[in-house]
Design an enzyme around this catalytic site. Structure first.
Site, PDB file in Angstrom:
ATOM      1  N   GLY A 234      41.164  25.656  50.859  1.00 46.69           N
ATOM      2  CA  GLY A 234      41.068  26.898  51.622  1.00 46.69           C
ATOM      3  C   GLY A 234      41.366  26.685  53.094  1.00 46.69           C
ATOM      4  O   GLY A 234      41.460  25.553  53.589  1.00 46.69           O
ATOM      5  N   GLN A 235      41.500  27.790  53.813  1.00 46.08           N
ATOM      6  CA  GLN A 235      41.897  27.720  55.218  1.00 46.08           C
ATOM      7  C   GLN A 235      40.885  26.929  56.059  1.00 46.08           C
ATOM      8  O   GLN A 235      41.257  26.044  56.834  1.00 46.08           O
ATOM      9  CB  GLN A 235      42.052  29.131  55.789  1.00 46.08           C
ATOM     10  CG  GLN A 235      43.167  29.940  55.152  1.00 46.08           C
ATOM     11  CD  GLN A 235      43.372  31.264  55.864  1.00 46.08           C
ATOM     12  OE1 GLN A 235      44.007  31.327  56.910  1.00 46.08           O
ATOM     13  NE2 GLN A 235      42.822  32.326  55.308  1.00 46.08           N
TER      14      GLN A 235
ATOM     15  N   TYR B  55      33.063  42.560  46.370  1.00 46.81           N
ATOM     16  CA  TYR B  55      33.118  41.315  47.135  1.00 46.81           C
ATOM     17  C   TYR B  55      31.997  41.264  48.162  1.00 46.81           C
ATOM     18  O   TYR B  55      31.281  40.256  48.271  1.00 46.81           O
ATOM     19  CB  TYR B  55      34.478  41.197  47.820  1.00 46.81           C
ATOM     20  CG  TYR B  55      34.561  40.073  48.831  1.00 46.81           C
ATOM     21  CD1 TYR B  55      34.631  38.746  48.414  1.00 46.81           C
ATOM     22  CD2 TYR B  55      34.568  40.340  50.196  1.00 46.81           C
ATOM     23  CE1 TYR B  55      34.706  37.714  49.346  1.00 46.81           C
ATOM     24  CE2 TYR B  55      34.637  39.320  51.124  1.00 46.81           C
ATOM     25  CZ  TYR B  55      34.703  38.015  50.697  1.00 46.81           C
ATOM     26  OH  TYR B  55      34.773  36.990  51.625  1.00 46.81           O
TER      27      TYR B  55
ATOM     28  N   TRP C  30      38.568  38.428  59.032  1.00 45.85           N
ATOM     29  CA  TRP C  30      40.013  38.417  59.234  1.00 45.85           C
ATOM     30  C   TRP C  30      40.535  37.009  59.540  1.00 45.85           C
ATOM     31  O   TRP C  30      41.220  36.777  60.541  1.00 45.85           O
ATOM     32  CB  TRP C  30      40.391  39.375  60.359  1.00 45.85           C
ATOM     33  CG  TRP C  30      40.029  40.811  60.153  1.00 45.85           C
ATOM     34  CD1 TRP C  30      39.138  41.327  59.240  1.00 45.85           C
ATOM     35  CD2 TRP C  30      40.524  41.941  60.885  1.00 45.85           C
ATOM     36  NE1 TRP C  30      39.061  42.699  59.369  1.00 45.85           N
ATOM     37  CE2 TRP C  30      39.895  43.108  60.372  1.00 45.85           C
ATOM     38  CE3 TRP C  30      41.420  42.084  61.933  1.00 45.85           C
ATOM     39  CZ2 TRP C  30      40.153  44.382  60.866  1.00 45.85           C
ATOM     40  CZ3 TRP C  30      41.679  43.360  62.433  1.00 45.85           C
ATOM     41  CH2 TRP C  30      41.055  44.489  61.901  1.00 45.85           C
TER      42      TRP C  30
ATOM     43  N   ASP D 216      33.017  23.119  40.569  1.00 46.99           N
ATOM     44  CA  ASP D 216      33.431  24.497  40.283  1.00 46.99           C
ATOM     45  C   ASP D 216      32.245  25.418  40.557  1.00 46.99           C
ATOM     46  O   ASP D 216      31.196  25.296  39.912  1.00 46.99           O
ATOM     47  CB  ASP D 216      33.877  24.612  38.832  1.00 46.99           C
ATOM     48  CG  ASP D 216      34.500  25.955  38.516  1.00 46.99           C
ATOM     49  OD1 ASP D 216      34.247  26.930  39.261  1.00 46.99           O
ATOM     50  OD2 ASP D 216      35.222  26.038  37.504  1.00 46.99           O
TER      51      ASP D 216
ATOM     52  N   TYR E  27      34.778  32.983  46.091  1.00 48.05           N
ATOM     53  CA  TYR E  27      35.656  33.922  45.391  1.00 48.05           C
ATOM     54  C   TYR E  27      36.118  34.915  46.455  1.00 48.05           C
ATOM     55  O   TYR E  27      35.308  35.668  46.994  1.00 48.05           O
ATOM     56  CB  TYR E  27      34.873  34.626  44.289  1.00 48.05           C
ATOM     57  CG  TYR E  27      35.682  35.608  43.453  1.00 48.05           C
ATOM     58  CD1 TYR E  27      35.955  35.342  42.115  1.00 48.05           C
ATOM     59  CD2 TYR E  27      36.149  36.802  43.988  1.00 48.05           C
ATOM     60  CE1 TYR E  27      36.673  36.230  41.335  1.00 48.05           C
ATOM     61  CE2 TYR E  27      36.879  37.698  43.222  1.00 48.05           C
ATOM     62  CZ  TYR E  27      37.138  37.406  41.893  1.00 48.05           C
ATOM     63  OH  TYR E  27      37.861  38.291  41.123  1.00 48.05           O
TER      64      TYR E  27
END
Length: 282
Positions: A9-10, A120, A145, A31, A56
């Protein structure tokens, strides 16, 4: 040792650049759809601090998979935090502006009432509650963001579209703070270091790019800094319907983080310049 859940991920990728000696667990090793296995990794590795960057994040898909999203975003962080409580080590976790209802035009404080508009947001709120109730020393960092030179994000999407389009319509009535993933990673490492030596160790904090802006203005700044001629026209969010409702007001008040830890909210335009430089030379 710093143990990080997440690898691709970022924020995880920026953490890897800033803290190469940390131990990173990708989905193959941990996981989050199996919370007990994640907790077992913590107990086996016995790190000094745990940072969870995994989640997620398919906001629209979560409308159809809320149970799965809640396991990953709610139950797994709770299990991790309880393991950290048992070991007496700090737990750091990332949450989102989507826990709020998006009403009004003022920045939301960490203690303001929550009312998620989508699955979410509900799943991420479940994680906040589980972590807070775990008994661990913790910090939950709500952000918004997120962008970087890695993965899929708004900056890279706009640059890709501008290669073949000279005009774009972008939502102009959703207001928030674009946040560089590198700044989030640096904030998490600062928090981890301070919490290990006894600084405030239980709370939710906000960390988002400043000043607040719209998606349309964000796009204009991307094109300005990148030297692209693509023009942007504002449209209301109602003209761009999505399965998951997004909050119109995603402004976050980040003062508490600076007061408690000396960590200032990042300037997103400066962060954008760094990301564009990374993409150019990457």
């Amino acid at each position: 040792m710093i143990l990080v859940f997440g690898r691709s991920g970022q924020v995880a990728r920026e953490l890897a650049a800033l803290a190469p000696d940390a131990r990173f667990l990708g989905r193959a090793e941990a996981d989050l759809s199996d919370p007990a296995a994640c907790a077992a990794q913590i107990m086996a590795l016995r790190p000094a601090v745990v940072i969870n960057t995994a989640a997620y994040t398919a906001v629209d898909k979560a409308e159809e998979e809320e149970a799965r999203a809640t396991v990953v975003n709610g139950e797994a962080p709770g299990a991790m935090a309880r393991a950290c409580a048992e070991l007496g080590i700090p737990f750091l976790h990332i949450s989102t502006d989507y826990v709020f209802d998006g009403q009004g035009d003022q920045p939301r404080g960490a203690d303001d009432p929550v009312a998620p508009l989508n699955a979410y947001g509900r799943s991420k709120r479940a994680g906040e509650v589980a972590v807070a109730e775990s008994g661990a020393g913790y910090a939950v960092l709500r952000t918004s963001w997120v962008f970087s030179a890695h993965g899929n994000n708004f900056v890279k999407t706009m640059l890709r579209l501008s290669e073949t389009r000279d005009q774009l319509t972008v939502v102009g009535d959703q207001i928030g703070g674009p946040t560089p993933a590198r700044a989030i990673a640096a904030a998490l490492l600062s928090l981890a270091g301070q919490m290990q030596v006894g600084r405030p160790s239980r709370g939710i904090y906000h960390f988002a790019g400043q000043p607040a802006t719209s998606w349309a203005e964000f796009a204009r700044e991307i094109f300005h800094q990148a030297g692209r001629a693509t023009e942007v026209s504002d449209i209301p969010a109602s003209d761009y319907p999505t399965p998951a409702v997004r909050p119109l007001n995603s402004r976050l008040d980040c003062a508490d983080l600076e007061t408690d830890f000396g960590i200032k909210a990042p300037n997103w335009t400066q962060g954008l310049a760094e990301v564009l430089k990374d993409l150019k030379h990457g």
